[in-house]
Design an enzyme around this catalytic site. Structure first.
Site, PDB file in Angstrom:
ATOM      1  N   LYS A   1       0.831  -1.210   0.000  1.00 12.07           N
ATOM      2  CA  LYS A   1       0.000   0.000   0.000  1.00 12.07           C
ATOM      3  C   LYS A   1       0.868   1.265   0.000  1.00 12.07           C
ATOM      4  CE  LYS A   1      -2.915   3.166   0.548  1.00 12.07           C
ATOM      5  NZ  LYS A   1      -4.226   3.503   0.066  1.00 12.07           N
TER       6      LYS A   1
ATOM      7  N   CYS B   1      -3.320  11.169   1.719  1.00 11.30           N
ATOM      8  CA  CYS B   1      -2.731   9.877   1.387  1.00 11.30           C
ATOM      9  C   CYS B   1      -1.359  10.042   0.746  1.00 11.30           C
ATOM     10  CB  CYS B   1      -3.657   9.127   0.439  1.00 11.30           C
ATOM     11  SG  CYS B   1      -5.365   9.159   1.000  1.00 11.30           S
TER      12      CYS B   1
HETATM   13  N1  SAJ Z   1      -2.103  14.878  -8.886  1.00 12.59           N
HETATM   14  C1  SAJ Z   1      -1.283  15.584  -9.751  1.00 12.59           C
HETATM   15  N2  SAJ Z   1      -1.015  15.015 -10.968  1.00 12.59           N
HETATM   16  C2  SAJ Z   1      -1.540  13.835 -11.363  1.00 12.59           C
HETATM   17  C3  SAJ Z   1      -2.365  13.118 -10.468  1.00 12.59           C
HETATM   18  C4  SAJ Z   1      -2.636  13.673  -9.239  1.00 12.59           C
HETATM   19  O1  SAJ Z   1      -0.788  16.667  -9.436  1.00 12.59           O
HETATM   20  O2  SAJ Z   1      -1.266  13.413 -12.492  1.00 12.59           O
HETATM   21  C5  SAJ Z   1      -2.393  15.426  -7.536  1.00 12.59           C
HETATM   22  C6  SAJ Z   1      -3.877  15.687  -7.278  1.00 12.59           C
HETATM   23  O3  SAJ Z   1      -4.276  16.929  -7.780  1.00 12.59           O
HETATM   24  C7  SAJ Z   1      -3.933  15.603  -5.760  1.00 12.59           C
HETATM   25  C8  SAJ Z   1      -2.890  14.539  -5.437  1.00 12.59           C
HETATM   26  O4  SAJ Z   1      -2.050  14.454  -6.573  1.00 12.59           O
HETATM   27  O5  SAJ Z   1      -3.530  16.818  -5.160  1.00 12.59           O
HETATM   28  C9  SAJ Z   1      -3.442  13.163  -5.125  1.00 12.59           C
HETATM   29  O6  SAJ Z   1      -4.566  12.864  -5.951  1.00 12.59           O
HETATM   30  P1  SAJ Z   1      -4.859  11.417  -6.556  1.00 12.59           P
HETATM   31  O7  SAJ Z   1      -6.124  11.510  -7.330  1.00 12.59           O
HETATM   32  O8  SAJ Z   1      -3.667  10.936  -7.273  1.00 12.59           O
HETATM   33  O9  SAJ Z   1      -4.977  10.478  -5.297  1.00 12.59           O
HETATM   34  P2  SAJ Z   1      -5.836  10.496  -3.918  1.00 12.59           P
HETATM   35  O10 SAJ Z   1      -4.973  11.066  -2.838  1.00 12.59           O
HETATM   36  O11 SAJ Z   1      -7.174  11.127  -4.096  1.00 12.59           O
HETATM   37  O12 SAJ Z   1      -6.019   8.921  -3.690  1.00 12.59           O
HETATM   38  C10 SAJ Z   1      -4.869   8.096  -3.616  1.00 12.59           C
HETATM   39  C11 SAJ Z   1      -5.077   6.908  -4.552  1.00 12.59           C
HETATM   40  N3  SAJ Z   1      -3.803   6.186  -4.727  1.00 12.59           N
HETATM   41  C12 SAJ Z   1      -3.302   5.901  -5.951  1.00 12.59           C
HETATM   42  O13 SAJ Z   1      -3.827   6.268  -6.979  1.00 12.59           O
HETATM   43  C13 SAJ Z   1      -2.046   5.106  -5.981  1.00 12.59           C
HETATM   44  C14 SAJ Z   1      -6.159   5.998  -3.989  1.00 12.59           C
HETATM   45  O14 SAJ Z   1      -6.311   4.845  -4.777  1.00 12.59           O
HETATM   46  C15 SAJ Z   1      -5.808   5.602  -2.540  1.00 12.59           C
HETATM   47  O15 SAJ Z   1      -6.808   4.788  -1.964  1.00 12.59           O
HETATM   48  C16 SAJ Z   1      -5.723   6.877  -1.748  1.00 12.59           C
HETATM   49  O16 SAJ Z   1      -4.665   7.678  -2.288  1.00 12.59           O
HETATM   50  C17 SAJ Z   1      -5.450   6.525  -0.296  1.00 12.59           C
HETATM   51  O17 SAJ Z   1      -6.400   6.639   0.521  1.00 12.59           O
HETATM   52  O18 SAJ Z   1      -4.349   6.094   0.045  1.00 12.59           O
END
Ligand code: SAJ
Length: 413
Positions: free
Chosen positions: A213, A267
Protein backbone atom coordinates in the site's frame (compact mmCIF):
# COMPACT_ATOMS: atom_id res chain seq x y z
CA UNK A 1 -15.16 -19.13 11.64
CA UNK A 2 -18.91 -18.82 12.10
CA UNK A 3 -20.95 -17.13 9.34
CA UNK A 4 -20.51 -13.36 9.38
CA UNK A 5 -23.71 -11.68 10.52
CA UNK A 6 -22.38 -8.58 12.22
CA UNK A 7 -19.50 -6.32 11.23
CA UNK A 8 -18.24 -3.39 13.22
CA UNK A 9 -16.48 -0.61 11.31
CA UNK A 10 -14.31 1.51 13.57
CA UNK A 11 -13.81 5.02 12.15
CA UNK A 12 -16.63 6.44 10.00
CA UNK A 13 -14.55 8.71 7.76
CA UNK A 14 -13.89 8.79 4.04
CA UNK A 15 -13.10 5.06 3.97
CA UNK A 16 -14.99 3.59 6.93
CA UNK A 17 -18.39 5.10 6.17
CA UNK A 18 -18.64 3.95 2.52
CA UNK A 19 -17.24 0.54 3.52
CA UNK A 20 -19.84 0.20 6.29
CA UNK A 21 -22.60 1.18 3.85
CA UNK A 22 -21.65 -1.36 1.16
CA UNK A 23 -21.51 -4.23 3.68
CA UNK A 24 -24.89 -3.12 5.10
CA UNK A 25 -26.28 -3.05 1.58
CA UNK A 26 -25.42 -6.77 1.31
CA UNK A 27 -27.67 -7.53 4.28
CA UNK A 28 -24.95 -7.63 6.96
CA UNK A 29 -25.77 -5.93 10.28
CA UNK A 30 -23.20 -3.18 10.48
CA UNK A 31 -22.38 -1.18 13.58
CA UNK A 32 -20.27 1.88 12.88
CA UNK A 33 -18.15 3.29 15.68
CA UNK A 34 -16.77 6.81 15.80
CA UNK A 35 -15.42 8.99 18.60
CA UNK A 36 -17.04 12.12 17.13
CA UNK A 37 -20.64 12.38 18.34
CA UNK A 38 -21.79 14.68 15.54
CA UNK A 39 -20.61 12.08 12.99
CA UNK A 40 -22.52 9.32 14.80
CA UNK A 41 -25.67 11.47 14.91
CA UNK A 42 -25.49 12.34 11.22
CA UNK A 43 -24.90 8.74 10.17
CA UNK A 44 -27.89 7.62 12.25
CA UNK A 45 -29.97 10.17 10.34
CA UNK A 46 -28.77 8.53 7.13
CA UNK A 47 -26.58 11.46 6.11
CA UNK A 48 -22.90 11.43 5.17
CA UNK A 49 -20.70 14.10 6.79
CA UNK A 50 -18.68 14.63 3.60
CA UNK A 51 -19.37 14.72 -0.13
CA UNK A 52 -18.94 11.55 -2.20
CA UNK A 53 -20.97 10.67 -5.31
CA UNK A 54 -24.00 8.42 -4.57
CA UNK A 55 -23.11 7.92 -0.90
CA UNK A 56 -26.11 9.88 0.44
CA UNK A 57 -28.69 7.67 -1.32
CA UNK A 58 -26.94 4.45 -0.26
CA UNK A 59 -26.56 5.61 3.34
CA UNK A 60 -30.22 6.66 3.59
CA UNK A 61 -31.27 3.26 2.24
CA UNK A 62 -29.19 1.12 4.63
CA UNK A 63 -29.95 3.25 7.69
CA UNK A 64 -33.70 3.22 6.93
CA UNK A 65 -33.53 -0.57 6.45
CA UNK A 66 -31.98 -0.84 9.93
CA UNK A 67 -28.83 -2.47 8.52
CA UNK A 68 -26.40 0.27 9.56
CA UNK A 69 -26.35 2.20 12.80
CA UNK A 70 -23.61 4.18 14.48
CA UNK A 71 -22.46 4.49 18.07
CA UNK A 72 -19.55 5.93 20.05
CA UNK A 73 -19.10 2.73 22.07
CA UNK A 74 -17.80 -0.49 20.47
CA UNK A 75 -20.12 -3.49 20.67
CA UNK A 76 -19.46 -7.22 20.12
CA UNK A 77 -19.33 -8.30 16.44
CA UNK A 78 -17.93 -11.12 14.28
CA UNK A 79 -15.55 -8.87 12.38
CA UNK A 80 -13.97 -5.50 13.21
CA UNK A 81 -12.71 -3.32 10.36
CA UNK A 82 -10.49 -0.47 11.51
CA UNK A 83 -10.38 2.58 9.23
CA UNK A 84 -8.90 5.42 11.28
CA UNK A 85 -6.42 8.14 10.27
CA UNK A 86 -2.67 7.50 10.22
CA UNK A 87 -1.12 10.97 9.93
CA UNK A 88 2.45 12.03 10.69
CA UNK A 89 3.84 14.19 13.46
CA UNK A 90 6.49 16.94 13.27
CA UNK A 91 9.54 15.71 11.43
CA UNK A 92 7.41 13.40 9.25
CA UNK A 93 7.28 10.74 11.97
CA UNK A 94 4.34 8.33 11.49
CA UNK A 95 1.59 8.63 14.11
CA UNK A 96 -0.24 5.33 14.63
CA UNK A 97 -1.92 6.45 17.85
CA UNK A 98 -5.43 6.31 16.30
CA UNK A 99 -4.86 2.64 15.38
CA UNK A 100 -3.61 1.92 18.90
CA UNK A 101 -6.63 3.71 20.42
CA UNK A 102 -8.98 1.74 18.15
CA UNK A 103 -7.32 -1.53 19.25
CA UNK A 104 -7.74 -0.58 22.91
CA UNK A 105 -11.37 0.42 22.32
CA UNK A 106 -12.43 -2.88 20.74
CA UNK A 107 -10.34 -5.16 22.99
CA UNK A 108 -12.98 -5.38 25.76
CA UNK A 109 -15.70 -6.61 23.36
CA UNK A 110 -13.56 -9.15 21.44
CA UNK A 111 -14.45 -12.83 21.56
CA UNK A 112 -12.85 -16.06 20.35
CA UNK A 113 -13.53 -16.53 16.63
CA UNK A 114 -13.41 -12.79 15.85
CA UNK A 115 -11.45 -11.30 12.96
CA UNK A 116 -9.85 -7.86 13.22
CA UNK A 117 -8.79 -6.18 9.99
CA UNK A 118 -6.74 -3.00 9.78
CA UNK A 119 -7.70 -1.00 6.67
CA UNK A 120 -5.80 2.20 7.47
CA UNK A 121 -2.65 2.83 5.45
CA UNK A 122 0.02 1.98 7.99
CA UNK A 123 3.77 1.88 8.57
CA UNK A 124 5.34 -1.57 8.40
CA UNK A 125 4.74 -3.50 11.62
CA UNK A 126 1.52 -1.70 12.62
CA UNK A 127 -0.69 -4.79 12.22
CA UNK A 128 1.62 -6.71 14.60
CA UNK A 129 1.51 -3.77 17.01
CA UNK A 130 -2.31 -3.80 16.89
CA UNK A 131 -2.32 -7.52 17.71
CA UNK A 132 0.03 -6.93 20.66
CA UNK A 133 -2.08 -4.07 22.05
CA UNK A 134 -5.27 -6.14 21.99
CA UNK A 135 -3.43 -9.08 23.58
CA UNK A 136 -2.22 -6.91 26.47
CA UNK A 137 -5.80 -6.01 27.35
CA UNK A 138 -7.23 -9.49 26.78
CA UNK A 139 -4.95 -12.08 28.42
CA UNK A 140 -7.92 -14.50 28.35
CA UNK A 141 -7.74 -14.64 24.51
CA UNK A 142 -4.89 -15.66 22.21
CA UNK A 143 -3.68 -13.64 19.22
CA UNK A 144 -1.71 -14.62 16.09
CA UNK A 145 1.61 -13.11 17.24
CA UNK A 146 1.39 -15.48 20.22
CA UNK A 147 -0.27 -18.65 18.91
CA UNK A 148 -0.03 -18.41 15.12
CA UNK A 149 -2.70 -20.49 13.37
CA UNK A 150 -4.14 -21.60 16.72
CA UNK A 151 -5.07 -18.12 17.93
CA UNK A 152 -8.58 -17.30 19.18
CA UNK A 153 -8.63 -13.96 17.34
CA UNK A 154 -7.49 -13.53 13.73
CA UNK A 155 -5.74 -10.34 12.63
CA UNK A 156 -5.12 -9.06 9.08
CA UNK A 157 -4.26 -5.93 7.11
CA UNK A 158 -6.32 -5.10 4.06
CA UNK A 159 -5.29 -1.60 2.98
CA UNK A 160 -7.99 0.52 1.41
CA UNK A 161 -7.31 1.56 -2.18
CA UNK A 162 -10.29 3.66 -3.20
CA UNK A 163 -10.02 6.94 -5.06
CA UNK A 164 -12.01 9.78 -3.49
CA UNK A 165 -14.71 10.73 -6.00
CA UNK A 166 -15.10 7.10 -7.11
CA UNK A 167 -15.20 5.34 -3.75
CA UNK A 168 -18.40 3.32 -4.12
CA UNK A 169 -17.35 1.98 -7.49
CA UNK A 170 -13.76 1.19 -6.47
CA UNK A 171 -14.57 -0.36 -3.10
CA UNK A 172 -16.42 -3.09 -5.00
CA UNK A 173 -14.34 -3.43 -8.17
CA UNK A 174 -10.71 -2.91 -7.11
CA UNK A 175 -8.49 -5.91 -6.49
CA UNK A 176 -7.49 -6.18 -2.82
CA UNK A 177 -4.26 -7.17 -1.12
CA UNK A 178 -5.07 -9.10 2.03
CA UNK A 179 -2.19 -9.54 4.44
CA UNK A 180 -2.84 -12.02 7.21
CA UNK A 181 -0.69 -12.37 10.30
CA UNK A 182 -1.07 -16.06 9.43
CA UNK A 183 -2.45 -17.84 6.36
CA UNK A 184 -5.76 -18.54 8.05
CA UNK A 185 -6.05 -14.88 9.07
CA UNK A 186 -5.73 -13.94 5.38
CA UNK A 187 -8.20 -16.61 4.27
CA UNK A 188 -10.82 -15.48 6.76
CA UNK A 189 -10.40 -11.86 5.75
CA UNK A 190 -10.80 -12.85 2.08
CA UNK A 191 -14.11 -14.57 2.92
CA UNK A 192 -15.34 -11.38 4.53
CA UNK A 193 -14.22 -9.07 1.70
CA UNK A 194 -15.74 -11.40 -0.89
CA UNK A 195 -19.17 -10.43 0.49
CA UNK A 196 -18.77 -7.08 -1.27
CA UNK A 197 -15.61 -7.11 -3.40
CA UNK A 198 -15.88 -8.24 -7.01
CA UNK A 199 -12.19 -7.61 -7.73
CA UNK A 200 -9.61 -10.31 -7.00
CA UNK A 201 -8.46 -10.75 -3.39
CA UNK A 202 -4.77 -11.68 -3.08
CA UNK A 203 -3.50 -13.27 0.12
CA UNK A 204 -0.08 -12.31 1.51
CA UNK A 205 1.59 -11.41 4.80
CA UNK A 206 0.56 -8.37 6.83
CA UNK A 207 3.97 -6.74 6.33
CA UNK A 208 3.90 -7.24 2.57
CA UNK A 209 0.41 -5.73 2.45
CA UNK A 210 1.58 -2.75 4.50
CA UNK A 211 4.53 -2.16 2.17
CA UNK A 212 2.43 -2.74 -0.97
CA UNK A 213 0.00 0.00 0.00
CA UNK A 214 2.78 2.46 0.86
CA UNK A 215 4.48 1.62 -2.44
CA UNK A 216 1.30 2.31 -4.44
CA UNK A 217 1.05 5.84 -3.11
CA UNK A 218 4.82 6.43 -3.28
CA UNK A 219 4.71 5.27 -6.93
CA UNK A 220 2.11 7.93 -7.70
CA UNK A 221 3.98 10.58 -5.70
CA UNK A 222 7.30 9.89 -7.45
CA UNK A 223 5.61 9.97 -10.85
CA UNK A 224 3.80 13.23 -10.10
CA UNK A 225 7.12 14.67 -8.88
CA UNK A 226 8.69 13.63 -12.19
CA UNK A 227 5.91 15.45 -14.08
CA UNK A 228 6.31 18.52 -11.86
CA UNK A 229 10.06 18.56 -12.41
CA UNK A 230 9.59 18.29 -16.17
CA UNK A 231 7.15 21.22 -16.01
CA UNK A 232 9.71 23.36 -14.20
CA UNK A 233 12.35 22.44 -16.79
CA UNK A 234 9.88 23.20 -19.61
CA UNK A 235 9.23 26.62 -18.07
CA UNK A 236 12.89 27.52 -18.30
CA UNK A 237 12.83 26.62 -22.01
CA UNK A 238 9.46 28.19 -22.87
CA UNK A 239 7.88 24.82 -23.68
CA UNK A 240 4.25 23.96 -22.84
CA UNK A 241 4.68 20.96 -20.49
CA UNK A 242 1.18 19.56 -21.04
CA UNK A 243 1.59 19.50 -24.80
CA UNK A 244 5.06 17.96 -24.42
CA UNK A 245 3.77 15.27 -22.02
CA UNK A 246 0.81 14.46 -24.25
CA UNK A 247 3.24 13.87 -27.12
CA UNK A 248 5.74 11.87 -25.02
CA UNK A 249 2.85 9.69 -23.81
CA UNK A 250 2.18 8.58 -27.40
CA UNK A 251 5.13 6.21 -26.87
CA UNK A 252 3.65 2.80 -26.01
CA UNK A 253 5.68 2.40 -22.81
CA UNK A 254 5.53 5.98 -21.49
CA UNK A 255 2.76 7.31 -19.24
CA UNK A 256 3.80 10.55 -17.57
CA UNK A 257 1.33 12.03 -15.07
CA UNK A 258 0.14 15.64 -14.98
CA UNK A 259 2.07 18.51 -13.43
CA UNK A 260 0.19 20.70 -10.98
CA UNK A 261 0.56 23.05 -8.00
CA UNK A 262 1.60 20.17 -5.71
CA UNK A 263 0.19 17.01 -4.17
CA UNK A 264 -2.56 17.12 -1.57
CA UNK A 265 -5.00 14.90 0.26
CA UNK A 266 -4.42 12.69 3.29
CA UNK A 267 -2.73 9.88 1.39
CA UNK A 268 -0.13 10.55 -1.27
CA UNK A 269 1.36 13.55 0.53
CA UNK A 270 1.67 11.50 3.73
CA UNK A 271 2.28 7.80 3.08
CA UNK A 272 5.65 8.02 1.30
CA UNK A 273 7.05 9.55 4.50
CA UNK A 274 6.26 6.25 6.27
CA UNK A 275 8.69 4.54 3.89
CA UNK A 276 11.30 7.28 4.38
CA UNK A 277 10.98 7.04 8.18
CA UNK A 278 11.46 3.27 8.04
CA UNK A 279 14.57 3.35 5.79
CA UNK A 280 15.99 6.90 5.63
CA UNK A 281 19.28 5.86 4.02
CA UNK A 282 17.70 3.87 1.20
CA UNK A 283 14.60 5.97 0.46
CA UNK A 284 16.44 8.78 -1.31
CA UNK A 285 14.31 8.98 -4.45
CA UNK A 286 11.06 8.79 -2.47
CA UNK A 287 12.21 11.62 -0.18
CA UNK A 288 13.35 13.78 -3.10
CA UNK A 289 9.96 13.28 -4.80
CA UNK A 290 8.13 14.35 -1.62
CA UNK A 291 10.31 17.44 -1.39
CA UNK A 292 9.77 18.29 -5.06
CA UNK A 293 5.98 18.04 -4.66
CA UNK A 294 5.94 19.95 -1.37
CA UNK A 295 7.96 22.70 -3.06
CA UNK A 296 5.45 23.25 -5.87
CA UNK A 297 3.22 25.85 -4.11
CA UNK A 298 6.29 28.10 -3.70
CA UNK A 299 7.03 27.70 -7.43
CA UNK A 300 3.48 28.86 -8.23
CA UNK A 301 3.88 31.83 -5.89
CA UNK A 302 7.03 32.91 -7.78
CA UNK A 303 5.10 32.93 -11.06
CA UNK A 304 2.21 34.88 -9.56
CA UNK A 305 4.51 37.45 -7.95
CA UNK A 306 6.39 37.96 -11.24
CA UNK A 307 3.12 38.57 -13.14
CA UNK A 308 1.66 40.79 -10.41
CA UNK A 309 4.70 43.07 -10.64
CA UNK A 310 3.71 43.85 -14.22
CA UNK A 311 0.31 45.19 -13.07
CA UNK A 312 -0.53 48.56 -11.52
CA UNK A 313 -3.31 47.35 -9.18
CA UNK A 314 -3.13 43.56 -9.13
CA UNK A 315 -6.42 41.79 -8.39
CA UNK A 316 -5.64 38.08 -8.23
CA UNK A 317 -8.42 35.49 -8.62
CA UNK A 318 -7.40 32.10 -7.21
CA UNK A 319 -9.69 29.45 -8.67
CA UNK A 320 -10.12 26.28 -6.60
CA UNK A 321 -9.09 25.30 -3.08
CA UNK A 322 -9.80 21.54 -3.03
CA UNK A 323 -6.87 19.12 -3.14
CA UNK A 324 -7.99 17.86 -6.56
CA UNK A 325 -10.70 18.27 -9.18
CA UNK A 326 -14.41 17.88 -8.44
CA UNK A 327 -14.14 17.08 -4.71
CA UNK A 328 -14.97 19.24 -1.67
CA UNK A 329 -12.00 17.97 0.34
CA UNK A 330 -9.60 20.73 1.37
CA UNK A 331 -7.25 18.53 3.42
CA UNK A 332 -3.54 19.13 2.78
CA UNK A 333 -4.53 21.06 -0.33
CA UNK A 334 -1.64 22.63 -2.26
CA UNK A 335 -4.13 25.23 -3.57
CA UNK A 336 -4.67 26.53 -0.03
CA UNK A 337 -0.92 26.67 0.46
CA UNK A 338 -0.57 28.71 -2.74
CA UNK A 339 -3.28 31.16 -1.62
CA UNK A 340 -1.56 31.64 1.75
CA UNK A 341 1.79 32.27 0.08
CA UNK A 342 0.22 34.81 -2.31
CA UNK A 343 -1.46 36.66 0.58
CA UNK A 344 1.83 36.66 2.52
CA UNK A 345 3.63 38.08 -0.52
CA UNK A 346 1.31 41.14 -0.16
CA UNK A 347 1.18 41.92 -3.86
CA UNK A 348 -2.46 42.89 -4.36
CA UNK A 349 -6.07 42.01 -3.66
CA UNK A 350 -6.75 38.25 -3.52
CA UNK A 351 -10.13 36.70 -4.43
CA UNK A 352 -10.74 33.01 -3.74
CA UNK A 353 -13.27 30.79 -5.51
CA UNK A 354 -14.29 27.25 -4.51
CA UNK A 355 -17.67 26.14 -5.84
CA UNK A 356 -17.60 22.88 -3.84
CA UNK A 357 -17.72 24.47 -0.37
CA UNK A 358 -20.06 26.96 1.28
CA UNK A 359 -17.51 28.55 3.61
CA UNK A 360 -13.76 29.06 3.78
CA UNK A 361 -11.55 27.22 6.27
CA UNK A 362 -10.51 29.27 9.33
CA UNK A 363 -6.92 29.39 8.12
CA UNK A 364 -8.08 31.55 5.18
CA UNK A 365 -10.74 33.67 6.90
CA UNK A 366 -8.05 34.63 9.42
CA UNK A 367 -6.18 36.17 6.48
CA UNK A 368 -9.21 38.35 5.75
CA UNK A 369 -10.29 36.32 2.70
CA UNK A 370 -13.89 35.73 1.63
CA UNK A 371 -15.37 33.18 -0.72
CA UNK A 372 -16.09 34.92 -4.04
CA UNK A 373 -18.40 33.86 -6.85
CA UNK A 374 -16.58 32.47 -9.92
CA UNK A 375 -17.96 35.01 -12.44
CA UNK A 376 -17.44 37.96 -10.11
CA UNK A 377 -13.84 36.94 -9.39
CA UNK A 378 -12.92 36.36 -13.03
CA UNK A 379 -14.44 39.65 -14.19
CA UNK A 380 -12.84 41.69 -11.39
CA UNK A 381 -9.37 40.14 -11.57
CA UNK A 382 -6.53 41.15 -13.86
CA UNK A 383 -4.54 38.04 -12.90
CA UNK A 384 -6.36 34.69 -12.88
CA UNK A 385 -4.67 31.67 -11.27
CA UNK A 386 -6.31 28.30 -11.94
CA UNK A 387 -5.36 26.02 -9.03
CA UNK A 388 -7.85 23.16 -9.40
CA UNK A 389 -9.21 21.75 -12.66
CA UNK A 390 -12.83 21.55 -11.42
CA UNK A 391 -15.31 20.88 -14.21
CA UNK A 392 -17.15 24.03 -13.09
CA UNK A 393 -14.18 26.14 -14.28
CA UNK A 394 -14.09 24.63 -17.75
CA UNK A 395 -17.12 26.76 -18.76
CA UNK A 396 -15.21 30.02 -18.36
CA UNK A 397 -15.98 32.71 -20.92
CA UNK A 398 -12.71 32.85 -22.92
CA UNK A 399 -13.41 36.44 -24.05
CA UNK A 400 -13.39 37.47 -20.40
CA UNK A 401 -9.83 36.15 -20.03
CA UNK A 402 -8.46 37.85 -23.13
CA UNK A 403 -7.04 40.97 -21.48
CA UNK A 404 -5.92 39.31 -18.26
CA UNK A 405 -2.84 37.42 -17.19
CA UNK A 406 -3.69 33.74 -16.75
CA UNK A 407 -1.59 31.21 -14.81
CA UNK A 408 -3.03 27.76 -15.40
CA UNK A 409 -1.30 25.39 -12.93
CA UNK A 410 -3.26 22.36 -14.18
CA UNK A 411 -3.02 22.69 -17.95
CA UNK A 412 -6.82 22.67 -18.05
CA UNK A 413 -7.43 25.76 -20.19
N1 SAJ B 1 -2.10 14.88 -8.89
C1 SAJ B 1 -1.28 15.58 -9.75
N2 SAJ B 1 -1.01 15.01 -10.97
C2 SAJ B 1 -1.54 13.84 -11.36
C3 SAJ B 1 -2.36 13.12 -10.47
C4 SAJ B 1 -2.64 13.67 -9.24
O1 SAJ B 1 -0.79 16.67 -9.44
O2 SAJ B 1 -1.27 13.41 -12.49
C5 SAJ B 1 -2.39 15.43 -7.54
C6 SAJ B 1 -3.88 15.69 -7.28
O3 SAJ B 1 -4.28 16.93 -7.78
C7 SAJ B 1 -3.93 15.60 -5.76
C8 SAJ B 1 -2.89 14.54 -5.44
O4 SAJ B 1 -2.05 14.45 -6.57
O5 SAJ B 1 -3.53 16.82 -5.16
C9 SAJ B 1 -3.44 13.16 -5.13
O6 SAJ B 1 -4.57 12.86 -5.95
P1 SAJ B 1 -4.86 11.42 -6.56
O7 SAJ B 1 -6.12 11.51 -7.33
O8 SAJ B 1 -3.67 10.94 -7.27
O9 SAJ B 1 -4.98 10.48 -5.30
P2 SAJ B 1 -5.84 10.50 -3.92
O10 SAJ B 1 -4.97 11.07 -2.84
O11 SAJ B 1 -7.17 11.13 -4.10
O12 SAJ B 1 -6.02 8.92 -3.69
C10 SAJ B 1 -4.87 8.10 -3.62
C11 SAJ B 1 -5.08 6.91 -4.55
N3 SAJ B 1 -3.80 6.19 -4.73
C12 SAJ B 1 -3.30 5.90 -5.95
O13 SAJ B 1 -3.83 6.27 -6.98
C13 SAJ B 1 -2.05 5.11 -5.98
C14 SAJ B 1 -6.16 6.00 -3.99
O14 SAJ B 1 -6.31 4.85 -4.78
C15 SAJ B 1 -5.81 5.60 -2.54
O15 SAJ B 1 -6.81 4.79 -1.96
C16 SAJ B 1 -5.72 6.88 -1.75
O16 SAJ B 1 -4.67 7.68 -2.29
C17 SAJ B 1 -5.45 6.53 -0.30
O17 SAJ B 1 -6.40 6.64 0.52
O18 SAJ B 1 -4.35 6.09 0.05
Amino acid sequence: MQPVTRISVVGLGYIGLPTAAVFADKGIDVVGVDVVESVVEKVNQGQPHFGEPNLDALLRRVVEAGKLRATTQPEPADVFLIAVPTPFRDGHVPDISYVETAGRAIAPVLAAGNLVVLESTSPIGTTERLSAIMAELRPDLTFPHQKGELSDVRVAHCPERVLPGRILEEVVNNARVIGGMTRKCAQQAIKVYKIVVQGECHATTARTAEMAKLSENAFRDVNIAFANELALICDTHGINPWEMIRLANLHPRVSILSPGPGVGGHCIAVDPWFIVASAPEEARLIRAARERNDGMPAEVREKVVARARELVNPVIACLGLAYKANVDDLRESPAIEVVKLIVEADIGEVLVVEPHVSSLPDSLTRLGLELTDFDVAVSRANLVVLLVDHEAFSYVDRDLLKNKFVIDTRGAW
